[in-house]
Design an enzyme around this catalytic site. Structure first.
Site, short mmCIF file in Angstrom:
data_model
loop_
_atom_site.label_atom_id
_atom_site.label_comp_id
_atom_site.label_asym_id
_atom_site.label_seq_id
_atom_site.Cartn_x
_atom_site.Cartn_y
_atom_site.Cartn_z
N HIS A 120 1.12 -1.26 0.00
CA HIS A 120 -0.30 -0.04 0.11
C HIS A 120 0.94 1.31 0.03
O HIS A 120 2.13 1.09 0.51
CB HIS A 120 -0.72 -0.01 1.40
CG HIS A 120 -1.87 0.85 1.31
ND1 HIS A 120 -1.70 2.29 1.74
CD2 HIS A 120 -3.38 0.89 1.13
CE1 HIS A 120 -2.86 2.82 1.77
NE2 HIS A 120 -3.84 2.07 1.37
N ASP A 196 2.75 -4.38 7.77
CA ASP A 196 1.45 -3.43 7.60
C ASP A 196 0.25 -4.46 7.66
O ASP A 196 0.26 -5.34 6.91
CB ASP A 196 1.83 -2.93 6.41
CG ASP A 196 0.34 -2.38 5.85
OD1 ASP A 196 -0.79 -2.41 6.86
OD2 ASP A 196 0.25 -1.65 4.76
N GLN A 199 -4.97 -4.92 6.96
CA GLN A 199 -5.75 -5.90 6.69
C GLN A 199 -5.92 -7.51 7.02
O GLN A 199 -6.69 -7.94 7.09
CB GLN A 199 -5.72 -6.15 4.93
CG GLN A 199 -5.94 -4.91 3.86
CD GLN A 199 -7.30 -4.38 3.88
OE1 GLN A 199 -8.11 -5.05 4.31
NE2 GLN A 199 -7.35 -3.06 3.60
N LYS A 222 -10.68 -0.16 10.48
CA LYS A 222 -10.80 -1.34 9.63
C LYS A 222 -11.24 -2.59 10.59
O LYS A 222 -11.44 -3.64 9.93
CB LYS A 222 -9.54 -1.54 8.89
CG LYS A 222 -9.17 -0.45 7.91
CD LYS A 222 -7.92 -0.95 6.78
CE LYS A 222 -7.56 0.04 6.17
NZ LYS A 222 -8.24 0.59 5.00
N CYS A 361 -4.75 2.60 -3.75
CA CYS A 361 -3.57 3.09 -3.02
C CYS A 361 -2.48 1.99 -3.33
O CYS A 361 -1.53 1.81 -2.18
CB CYS A 361 -3.61 3.52 -1.55
SG CYS A 361 -4.53 4.82 -1.43
C1 LIG Z 1 -2.73 -2.70 3.29
C2 LIG Z 1 -3.09 -1.20 3.99
N1 LIG Z 1 -2.02 -0.70 4.34
C3 LIG Z 1 -2.13 0.62 4.83
C4 LIG Z 1 -3.61 1.38 4.85
C5 LIG Z 1 -3.65 2.65 5.31
O1 LIG Z 1 -4.41 2.49 6.57
P1 LIG Z 1 -4.96 4.07 7.06
O2 LIG Z 1 -5.41 4.84 5.74
O3 LIG Z 1 -5.94 3.81 8.01
O4 LIG Z 1 -3.89 4.55 7.80
C6 LIG Z 1 -4.58 0.57 4.34
C7 LIG Z 1 -5.84 0.88 4.25
O5 LIG Z 1 -6.06 1.88 3.42
C8 LIG Z 1 -4.35 -0.80 3.73
O6 LIG Z 1 -5.23 -1.59 3.52
#
Ligand SMILES: Cc1ncc(COP(=O)(O)O)c(C=O)c1O
Ligand SMILES: Cc1ncc(COP(=O)(O)O)c(C=O)c1O
Lengths: 403, 136, 403, 136
Positions: A120, A196, A199, A222, A361
């Site tokens: 991401h 990370d 998910q 999430k 993203c």
């Molecule tokens: C795999 C992953 N990493 C990071 C994020 C970023 O999370 P957040 O937008 O809550 O900071 C997301 C969600 O959009 C994600 O799916």
């Protein structure tokens, strides 16, 4: 629909919502999940009965607020088996925190940070910024033809690597990476590991300590919690290597005009009035989740994802991404060669069905998959087989009509 | 030009349709109303920034009257362009500048005008008006 | 109590709360204010009826959420007459953002950042950190005997100053600094100006554009809004000089493995899923505040503060800080030479009266005042004269009994 | 030592008082029960970190029994120390280690045990137990 599922659905007020005259079918869970009533109520109750700023006061409301705020941390410590839980505004800030508070002070020019093509943006851009700032080298593990990480190339890329950052479970493919294997390779090469888990945490219990990693980032929103809060878990040893990131109230021990000394615990990284109501909501979300059989639900949802992938693959012109093997999360990304994802998503929305479109993203992964974007259906605890059937037949008729 | 429907007529036509999907279908029909840019005319200059889909738009001064040419890969987006074409093409700059994007809400084809990466309509609309200001 | 005041009080559910068997008297407003029901309801409603992640989706909930989130920004733009409104998690993050996104890229070793001894830690520590990082010099304008800024010394301190950061209204003394004069001196010397308006925005309308400054930082939770959100206002010219701070989703235009390009608007500085419900709550708070006659209330509350200061000064052994001149905010800091502030605060709490004790995140100011900490009563819209009388007579009897 | 009240008796004594301020008064009376550290004995070593007020505490091994000495500038904090002194002084290490800080809640003199800058009680309590572990 089973009684359990009905009970779960009853906990989510938003499911009463109609969109374009139809009952909402919410399949955008990988972007953010809905919130059970207990979570909403906990925050309302906080604001209606104990709101106060935390930590530095002796009056009753401040005591209660502090207790509530810190009890979320305590709850997260237990939920994730982690000793150090630093609150952030989400996964993104958590990774930025790791880059600033640890990376900047412990990595040197030429050191390699290993990422993957599946990341991401939140696990790419902070490292690109760090790279520009202190000259660390970024190296990316490619995604193979079968949409999994190329483990051979990963193994071959370890030279000079000081930190390995990777996504536990892809938000586009649903792929759960071979976490244990990657950790063991990384540790063998003496590299630290950041995961990370944005998910991963909604779908399974994560045991941070037994994973033997250094950092884990995730977001409350999430996993049935509120927006505006997330955390970075840090191993105790690595915690000691971190320098403050943002400065301000609550993170200091003493301030003089000449300089400051910092707190020794997590507060060191939580400058300013914290996300108090958000912690209260997250606490309630964890409590709510702890009553759910996540393993059972994970399998139910993954079955839904497999069924969806299969039915979609049967539609001429449709490409479906991801393998949906055991352990993967219930995410299905797909694209049709005649119906533009945005058109498909708007037409589905006309039937009350919420899917996400775009690059999610993860532009480098999109590039690898050879697309600008995909449609993505992601399932969560309150989703039913009936909803899936409605989506599938709607997609089938849209394709028939508009391609 | 006489047989082009007025904005009011269009709003009425759309808003009379109860079913959201049918409204979108009608909107997609308007994709054909666009004086289409050919693929090789797509450029960074005429890109509608912030759109999720690829969308391009140019405004021409045709003897003092506004003429738009456009194209998008998503049909609904091109349909929105089609509406703008029908409403704006062959009209005076003053008329075009007097419009507000609110009609897309009244038509029931958008529920938000906030420019964002999922809603290029407002951006397209603003682009046209600012090009009109420049070119006329 | 006037009808207006009764109507205001009715809007705050927490005022029904009892503490130790007494009606809550909440005088800790400078730490955080309470929330009107409309603010709590707006967030509840958001979670119950439109919760979705913003910006990158075409489905209805995402559209509505985006609209709601961005409409808070629009509202703030109008409320503050500001063009650029960057959401942060609060004042503290806003100042850190200014230090990282602007300071680090536009200041050089040896450049002077001028602060004051009256600053909150949030407006000291980020600059100390920046100083250690890039070698800017910090210089502090002293607080004079009368507890106001020494303007003579300020004038004499401008050599080499590139940025002047000061608190609009002190959270300890209530003193409103001579903002216009400081801005005009700073601008004459070509320095940029950052104002910490955390304590100013709850009590008065701020017109950012006409103030002719570069940055203004504030928090929602001190102006009837939720925790977890605040903003940095930036002048359009200075905005263009800012580089990204945190990296991640939502702040990028494109990401490739080689590098990324960024958004051009405020989103450039808002990495990750934003504080959506929080923005919805803040929006409602602004709407609620816009119906209040803030000028009238400001004077009413300042009168309460003066009355309090006078009555306290009449108690033997009591020292009261601050001048409470026109424009100051309704904050009274005091200390008794026999009753320790913590004892006093706990005894008041036993009567349901919430005051704050401690250094109020302003240790340099405490040092200047020659104390370790103070008791602080801070008043807000829902406070009544009766509550003040109750506090004063309770303090009087505590002093009588325990000193 | 025989006339020192038991923890249960103390909890009962406090919890029978309805008025919160009276409970605090009684607590402040316990400030006198502390075997006080003189000001020059206050040091960084015996500082209760994270307290808002100045608070110091030391644990001594007196012929195998626990003895605490302490002092605080806030009287209520020293009162809390007094309670700890009454309960712990002259007792066996095993007994002291068997205690939990919950009694402060039961007494109605604290509503939270979370260690935080406004609540040094938990920190004091933990300090004593860890010193007992060290010194016995
Ligand atoms: C795999 C992953 N990493 C990071 C994020 C970023 O999370 P957040 O937008 O809550 O900071 C997301 C969600 O959009 C994600 O799916
Ligand atoms: C003057 C001043 N500046 C900054 C802050 C920090 O605000 P926050 O904690 O919301 O970031 C505060 C509030 O504590 C304050 O009073």
């Amino acid at each position: 629909m089973s009684g359990d599922l009905m009970a779960i659905r009853d906990d989510f007020p938003i499911l009463q919502r109609e969109v374009n005259g139809r009952s909402l079918i919410y399949f955008d869970n990988a972007a953010t999940t809905q919130k059970p009533k207990v979570v909403i109520d906990a925050m309302t109750d906080y604001y209606q009965s104990m709101n106060a700023n935390v930590h530095r006061a002796v009056h009753t409301l401040a005591g209660e607020s502090t207790e509530a705020y810190e009890s979320c941390r305590e709850n997260l410590r237990k939920w994730f088996s982690a000793e150090k839980v630093i609150f952030t505004s989400g996964t993104t800030e958590a990774i930025n925190l790791a880059a600033h508070a640890w990376g900047k002070h412990n990595l040197n020019k030429g050191d390699v940070v290993l990422l993957t093509e599946m990341e991401h943006h939140s696990d790419i851009v902070p490292w690109q910024m760090l790279s520009r700032e202190i000259g660390v080298e970024l190296r990316y593990v490619p995604v193979a033809e079968d949409h999994t990480l190329d483990m051979e190339l990963l193994r071959a890329s370890m030279e000079g690597v000081k930190l390995v950052c990777f996504v536990h479970t892809s938000n586009v493919l649903g792929a759960r990476n071979p976490v244990e294997e990657i950790v063991s390779i990384s540790k063998k090469h003496g590299a630290k590991v950041l995961i990370d888990a944005a998910q991963a945490v909604p779908h399974s219990r994560i045991d941070f300590t037994s994973m033997n990693i250094d950092f884990l980032a995730c977001s409350a929103h999430k996993m049935c919690g509120p927006t505006g809060i997330g955390c970075l878990l840090v191993s105790p040893g690595t915690f000691l290597e971190m320098e403050p990131f943002m400065g301000g109230g609550d993170m200091i021990e003493t301030v003089t005009l000449e300089g400051s000394t910092y707190q020794k615990n997590e507060h060191k990284f939580e400058a300013g009035t914290p996300k108090i109501a958000e912690a209260v909501g997250w606490d309630a979300a964890i409590n709510w989740l702890s009553k759910i059989d996540l393993q059972f639900e994970h399998e139910r949802l993954l079955d839904m994802a497999r069924h969806t992938a299969n039915r979609l693959r049967a539609i001429p012109g449709m490409t479906v991404f991801g393998q949906h093997t055991d352990g993967d999360s219930a995410v299905v990304s797909f694209i049709h060669d005649k119906v533009h994802p945005e058109d498909m998503a708007r037409l589905l929305d006309a039937r009350g069905i919420a899917l996400r479109t775009g690059h999610h993203c993860a532009q480098p992964l999109m590039e690898k998959l050879g697309v600008n974007g995909t449609l993505r259906a992601s399932f969560y605890l309150y989703n039913t087989q009936e909803e899936v059937e409605t989506m599938l037949s709607t997609i089938e008729s849209i394709v028939e009509r508009f391609s | 030009m006489n047989d082009t429907p007025s904005l009011e007529e269009l709003v009425e036509e759309f808003s009379e349709i109860d079913d959201a999907m049918e409204r979108l279908e009608l909107l997609m029909d308007f994709a054909d109303e666009v004086d289409e840019l050919t693929l090789d005319e797509w450029s960074d200059d005429n890109l509608v920034r912030g759109c999720q889909s690829q969308a391009h738009i140019v405004v021409e001064n045709r003897e003092g009257l506004v003429h738009t040419r456009a194209a998008a890969d998503a049909k609904i987006v091109q349909g929105l362009m089609g509406i703008l074409s029908v409403v704006m093409n062959g009209k005076s700059p003053a008329f075009v500048l007097s419009l507000t994007p609110q009609f897309a809400i009244d038509m029931g084809i958008l529920n938000s005008l906030t420019p964002s990466r999922s809603n290029g309509f407002r951006t397209m609309f603003d682009m046209i008006q600012s090009e009109v200001k420049e070119k006329f």
